[in-house]
Design a protein around this motif. Structure first.
Motif, PDB file in Angstrom:
ATOM      1  N   GLY A   7      43.306  68.652 -13.399  1.00 19.25           N
ATOM      2  CA  GLY A   7      44.609  68.133 -14.059  1.00 19.25           C
ATOM      3  C   GLY A   7      46.124  66.974 -13.528  1.00 19.25           C
ATOM      4  N   TRP A   8      46.848  66.173 -15.007  1.00 18.14           N
ATOM      5  CA  TRP A   8      47.956  65.740 -14.360  1.00 18.14           C
ATOM      6  C   TRP A   8      48.835  65.803 -13.374  1.00 18.14           C
ATOM      7  CZ3 TRP A   8      53.106  65.740 -14.651  1.00 18.14           C
ATOM      8  CH2 TRP A   8      53.628  66.983 -15.334  1.00 18.14           C
ATOM      9  N   ARG A   9      48.896  66.985 -13.024  1.00 17.35           N
ATOM     10  CA  ARG A   9      50.611  67.256 -12.206  1.00 17.35           C
ATOM     11  C   ARG A   9      49.729  66.998 -10.832  1.00 17.35           C
ATOM     12  NH1 ARG A   9      54.299  70.969 -14.496  1.00 17.35           N
ATOM     13  NH2 ARG A   9      53.838  71.194 -16.113  1.00 17.35           N
ATOM     14  N   SER A  10      48.140  67.083 -10.453  1.00 17.27           N
ATOM     15  CA  SER A  10      47.469  66.949  -9.185  1.00 17.27           C
ATOM     16  C   SER A  10      47.940  65.251  -8.608  1.00 17.27           C
ATOM     17  CB  SER A  10      45.816  67.212  -9.532  1.00 17.27           C
ATOM     18  OG  SER A  10      45.353  66.909 -10.724  1.00 17.27           O
ATOM     19  N   ILE A  11      48.560  64.485  -9.359  1.00 21.25           N
ATOM     20  CA  ILE A  11      48.344  62.630  -9.155  1.00 21.25           C
ATOM     21  C   ILE A  11      49.450  63.380  -8.387  1.00 21.25           C
ATOM     22  CG2 ILE A  11      47.502  62.762 -11.634  1.00 21.25           C
ATOM     23  CD1 ILE A  11      50.798  61.422 -12.431  1.00 21.25           C
ATOM     24  N   PHE A  12      50.565  63.950  -8.315  1.00 20.58           N
ATOM     25  CA  PHE A  12      51.380  63.931  -7.569  1.00 20.58           C
ATOM     26  C   PHE A  12      51.351  64.363  -6.259  1.00 20.58           C
ATOM     27  CE2 PHE A  12      53.545  63.755 -11.574  1.00 20.58           C
ATOM     28  CZ  PHE A  12      54.877  62.555 -11.663  1.00 20.58           C
ATOM     29  N   TRP A  13      50.550  65.568  -6.160  1.00 16.57           N
ATOM     30  CA  TRP A  13      50.028  65.852  -5.043  1.00 16.57           C
ATOM     31  C   TRP A  13      49.514  64.558  -3.684  1.00 16.57           C
ATOM     32  CZ3 TRP A  13      46.166  70.141  -6.932  1.00 16.57           C
ATOM     33  CH2 TRP A  13      47.125  70.872  -8.030  1.00 16.57           C
ATOM     34  N   ILE A  14      49.171  64.057  -4.111  1.00 17.31           N
ATOM     35  CA  ILE A  14      48.477  63.008  -3.309  1.00 17.31           C
ATOM     36  C   ILE A  14      49.393  62.027  -2.485  1.00 17.31           C
ATOM     37  CG2 ILE A  14      46.684  62.287  -4.245  1.00 17.31           C
ATOM     38  CD1 ILE A  14      47.336  60.383  -5.715  1.00 17.31           C
ATOM     39  N   ASN A  15      50.782  61.928  -2.770  1.00 12.94           N
ATOM     40  CA  ASN A  15      51.932  61.900  -1.939  1.00 12.94           C
ATOM     41  C   ASN A  15      52.161  61.752  -1.166  1.00 12.94           C
ATOM     42  OD1 ASN A  15      52.014  59.196  -3.994  1.00 12.94           O
ATOM     43  ND2 ASN A  15      53.185  60.549  -4.772  1.00 12.94           N
ATOM     44  N   VAL A  16      51.867  63.845  -0.606  1.00 13.74           N
ATOM     45  CA  VAL A  16      52.408  64.350   0.407  1.00 13.74           C
ATOM     46  C   VAL A  16      51.782  64.154   1.232  1.00 13.74           C
ATOM     47  CG1 VAL A  16      52.659  66.940   0.845  1.00 13.74           C
ATOM     48  CG2 VAL A  16      52.989  65.919  -1.882  1.00 13.74           C
ATOM     49  N   PRO A  17      50.649  64.383   1.968  1.00 14.07           N
ATOM     50  CA  PRO A  17      50.050  64.100   3.034  1.00 14.07           C
ATOM     51  C   PRO A  17      50.321  62.670   2.984  1.00 14.07           C
ATOM     52  CG  PRO A  17      48.088  64.291   0.893  1.00 14.07           C
ATOM     53  CD  PRO A  17      49.493  65.143   0.529  1.00 14.07           C
ATOM     54  N   VAL A  18      49.711  61.761   2.940  1.00 19.07           N
ATOM     55  CA  VAL A  18      50.579  60.143   2.994  1.00 19.07           C
ATOM     56  C   VAL A  18      51.755  60.158   3.506  1.00 19.07           C
ATOM     57  CG1 VAL A  18      50.431  58.048   2.317  1.00 19.07           C
ATOM     58  CG2 VAL A  18      48.679  59.751   1.401  1.00 19.07           C
TER      59      VAL A  18
END
Length: 492
Positions: A174-185
């Motif tokens: 889902g589109w909400r997951s696109i913001f998750w990738i910023n967290v570990p980086v």
């Protein structure tokens, strides 16, 4: 000026390994900021369907971020020069990561726009400050140019990975997951910054300029609002907000030269290469944001592709950007910015012409040819912008100079989405229906072509011997002002 004055933490030049680590950390911050834009574009149709909004709603999803970013970049750069670049950089990483988490939880369009603004506050503390850190870490001009080339390659990586990763996440999670990738980086960059990035600040810190900051926010905000809302509300919105933008610009030009330490030092613009880099940044990033906005909607709404398929379609453009960015950095280091700017302007103009005059959307071979041409051009343009903005300027002004360049990029991105989206909405209707999309987009492609021709013309005009001489005189004047504060009066 000694190295200890610049870094404030060490008496010796950082080792090669440490310099490369600092570059890698700074590039990580650029990656999450750039990736956030390319990933978001692929997700726009899914967001629009969930939130039941039109083209204007999608414009605000993009422009709320770029608008706040553009408004605060100069403040972030000058603040970092004053209180410490590492301190501001770490704060930016925390805010950007927190904003990303909140964006993934947004219950409606209004809260998403608000959380995007929080992301942008953090993002404003990353790119210009990171560039200032790089400028003060890589003191050799050739090393700095190569570092900036690597920095530009990260934009290519984000463009290559963003549409594909975004499309995959949108389809599977889902589109909400696109913001998750910023967290570990973001968290990794924060830990590495704590460990490896030395603190640095300008020997002569600049004072805050709240009036100038308010005028910049008023100028960019009113102009963007007028452009985005004009197709639905007409002249009743356009005229008063356009007048407010004009008044803010006039006040800014009159007020800033009177301050001893202005937010925007208009003396910078006496350098023809610096002024040219500003115009080129606005034009090229307006072309990029308009290009991504148009193609994302076209591929998914008109051709009926999935988000992942749309990302794969745009991969040739992203791959060329990735390959050409480091090449452009080497060309700038060895031969100057002229050749990369010629290639950039010519290639992007040719791409715009294919879509504007030959309806490249309707032919898959022409579509991919246009993508390759745009990727080649945009890959060549970023290194000349950055290198020209910071090279030759006193290192005490590195944060402000880099912030002006970054502000120009984000201003271009904001205006690109606002103008291109409004042109498209006026042609297809505010709801953004697919009917007549190609015909409605044609004026937008002519605008993108004009932006590319501006890159070519300004690049030719501001990369010669005369232009370099104006840059040398400007640098001397700024250095004199830093050494003798009373010289500020002469710049008014």
């Amino acid at each position: 000026m000694s190295v200890s004055e610049i870094t404030g933490t060490t008496q010796t030049r950082p080792s090669q390994r440490r310099r490369l680590l600092v570059l890698a950390i700074c590039c990580m911050s650029l990656l999450i900021v750039s990736l956030d834009t390319t990933v978001l574009n692929v997700a726009l149709p899914s967001m629009r369907r969930e939130f039941h909004t039109g083209v204007a709603g999608m414009q605000w999803t993009v422009d709320a971020y770029t608008l706040v970013l553009a408004s605060l970049l100069i403040l972030a750069g000058s603040t970092a020069d004053r209180i410490g670049r590492r301190k501001v950089f770490k704060t930016g990483l925390v805010l950007f990561t927190l904003g990303s988490v909140l964006c993934s939880l947004a219950p409606n369009l209004e809260s998403l726009v608000a959380f995007r603004m929080l992301q942008a506050i953090g993002g404003s503390m990353l790119n210009p400050v990171a560039m200032s850190i790089i400028t003060n870490t890589f003191t050799d001009p050739r090393e700095r140019a190569r570092a900036i080339g690597a920095w530009g390659a990260v934009v290519g990586i984000s463009m290559a990975a963003g549409p594909v990763v975004g499309g995959l996440l949108v389809e599977t999670v889902g589109w909400r997951s696109i913001f998750w990738i910023n967290v570990p980086v973001g968290l990794t960059a924060l830990l590495l910054t704590w460990r490896y990035v030395p603190e640095s600040r300008a020997p002569k810190p600049r004072r805050a300029d709240p009036v100038g900051q308010l005028l910049v926010i008023t100028l960019l905000g009113s102009l963007t609002y007028a452009i985005i809302e004009a197709p639905t509300t007409g002249p009743a919105t356009l005229l008063p907000f356009a007048a407010l933008a004009a008044a803010a610009l006039t006040a800014l030009v009159l007020y800033e030269p009177r301050r001893p330490e202005p937010l925007i030092d208009l003396c910078f613009f006496r350098s023809a290469p610096f002024s040219g880099a500003t115009v080129i940044a606005i034009s090229s990033f307006a072309a990029l944001s308009g290009f991504l906005f148009l193609n994302t909607l076209y591929l998914q709404d008109v051709r009926g592709l999935t988000a992942l398929q749309a990302g794969l379609y745009m991969l040739p453009m992203a791959a060329l950007t990735f390959l050409c960015a480091p090449l452009s950095g080497r060309l700038v280091a060895g031969r100057g910015p002229r050749l990369p700017l010629i290639v950039a302007g010519t290639s992007m103009a040719a791409c715009g012409l294919l879509f504007a005059a030959f309806e490249a959307e309707t032919s898959t071979p022409l579509l991919f040819t246009g993508y390759v041409l745009f990727g080649l051009g945009f890959g060549m343009v970023n290194a000349p912008i950055t290198n020209t903005a910071v090279s030759g300027m006193p290192r005490s002004q590195a944060g402000v100079a880099a912030a002006v360049a970054s502000t120009s990029r984000q201003t271009g991105a904001t205006l690109g989405v606002a103008v291109i989206g409004s042109v498209l909405a006026a042609g297809t209707g505010a709801a953004g229906h697919a009917t007549g999309f190609v015909e409605a987009a044609r004026p937008a492609w002519w605008i993108i072509t004009a932006c590319a021709l501006t890159v070519l013309a300004v690049g030719l005009a501001t990369s010669g011997r005369w232009a370099r001489e104006t840059a040398r005189r400007t640098a001397q004047r700024l250095e004199s002002a830093d050494t003798h504060p009373t010289a500020d009066d002469s710049r008014a």
